[in-house]
Motif scaffolding. Structure first.
Motif, PDB file in Angstrom:
ATOM      1  N   HIS A  36      -1.754  -5.976   9.134  1.00  0.00           N
ATOM      2  CA  HIS A  36      -0.516  -6.185   8.359  1.00  0.00           C
ATOM      3  C   HIS A  36       0.622  -5.389   8.989  1.00  0.00           C
ATOM      4  CE1 HIS A  36      -2.905  -8.093   5.229  1.00  0.00           C
ATOM      5  NE2 HIS A  36      -3.753  -7.096   5.359  1.00  0.00           N
ATOM      6  N   ARG A  37       1.239  -5.926  10.019  1.00  0.00           N
ATOM      7  CA  ARG A  37       2.304  -5.224  10.745  1.00  0.00           C
ATOM      8  C   ARG A  37       3.541  -4.986   9.890  1.00  0.00           C
ATOM      9  NH1 ARG A  37       1.366  -2.322  14.744  1.00  0.00           N
ATOM     10  NH2 ARG A  37       3.540  -2.433  15.266  1.00  0.00           N
ATOM     11  N   ASP A  38       3.744  -5.790   8.849  1.00  0.00           N
ATOM     12  CA  ASP A  38       4.966  -5.680   8.054  1.00  0.00           C
ATOM     13  C   ASP A  38       4.921  -4.562   7.006  1.00  0.00           C
ATOM     14  OD1 ASP A  38       2.973  -7.181   6.837  1.00  0.00           O
ATOM     15  OD2 ASP A  38       4.358  -8.326   5.617  1.00  0.00           O
ATOM     16  N   ILE A  39       3.779  -3.971   6.763  1.00  0.00           N
ATOM     17  CA  ILE A  39       3.669  -2.893   5.777  1.00  0.00           C
ATOM     18  C   ILE A  39       4.157  -1.597   6.408  1.00  0.00           C
ATOM     19  CG2 ILE A  39       2.056  -1.480   4.450  1.00  0.00           C
ATOM     20  CD1 ILE A  39       0.442  -4.008   3.986  1.00  0.00           C
ATOM     21  N   THR A  40       5.068  -0.908   5.707  1.00  0.00           N
ATOM     22  CA  THR A  40       5.611   0.342   6.226  1.00  0.00           C
ATOM     23  C   THR A  40       5.460   1.506   5.253  1.00  0.00           C
ATOM     24  OG1 THR A  40       7.807  -0.218   5.389  1.00  0.00           O
ATOM     25  CG2 THR A  40       7.305  -0.840   7.672  1.00  0.00           C
TER      26      THR A  40
END
Length: 134
Positions: A36-40
């Protein structure tokens, strides 16, 4: 285990019982980052304080926001989003196979956790919408 704000499983890694939360996070957070690259932003409890916060920020570009425990707050306040993971654990315990530790390999335990969440989500998707909901 990492869940979204609805309590749905995002990533899971089963470790031995003698592995601490911070040590387990070192394996779990890179997995979450790959999936999940979009989780920050991640909310975590006090077990994740210390160098893991800086490591996650520098190495994975993740912000770990530590939710304060009851002893660190004054008066009655509901801790923000802390109950989400606990609710997910309760959902998982409804799966008979997860009520006891039958698995000998961590990979098998992870698969059973994923299967339990698939079952839960398919039931949620299959039920008719509640009255008044669109």
């Amino acid at each position: 285990m990492v869940t979204d704000t609805l309590g749905l499983l995002l990533a899971v890694e089963v470790t031995p019982a003698n592995t601490g939360d911070r040590d387990g996070a070192v394996g779990l957070l890179p997995l979450l980052r790959r999936l999940h690259r979009d989780i920050t932003l991640l909310w975590a409890d006090g077990a994740y304080t210390g160098r893991i916060v800086q490591w996650a920020r520098e190495e994975l570009d993740l912000t770990l926001d530590i939710v304060k425990g009851a002893s660190q707050r004054t008066g009655f306040t509901v801790p923000p989003r802390r109950w989400v993971a606990e609710r997910t654990f309760a959902w998982l315990m409804n799966s008979r196979h997860l009520a006891r530790d039958y698995e000998t390999l961590p990979e098998n335990s992870e698969a059973v956790i994923r299967w339990s969440m698939v079952t839960r989500m398919s039931r949620r998707l299959a039920r008719p919408p509640a009255a008044g909901r669109h």
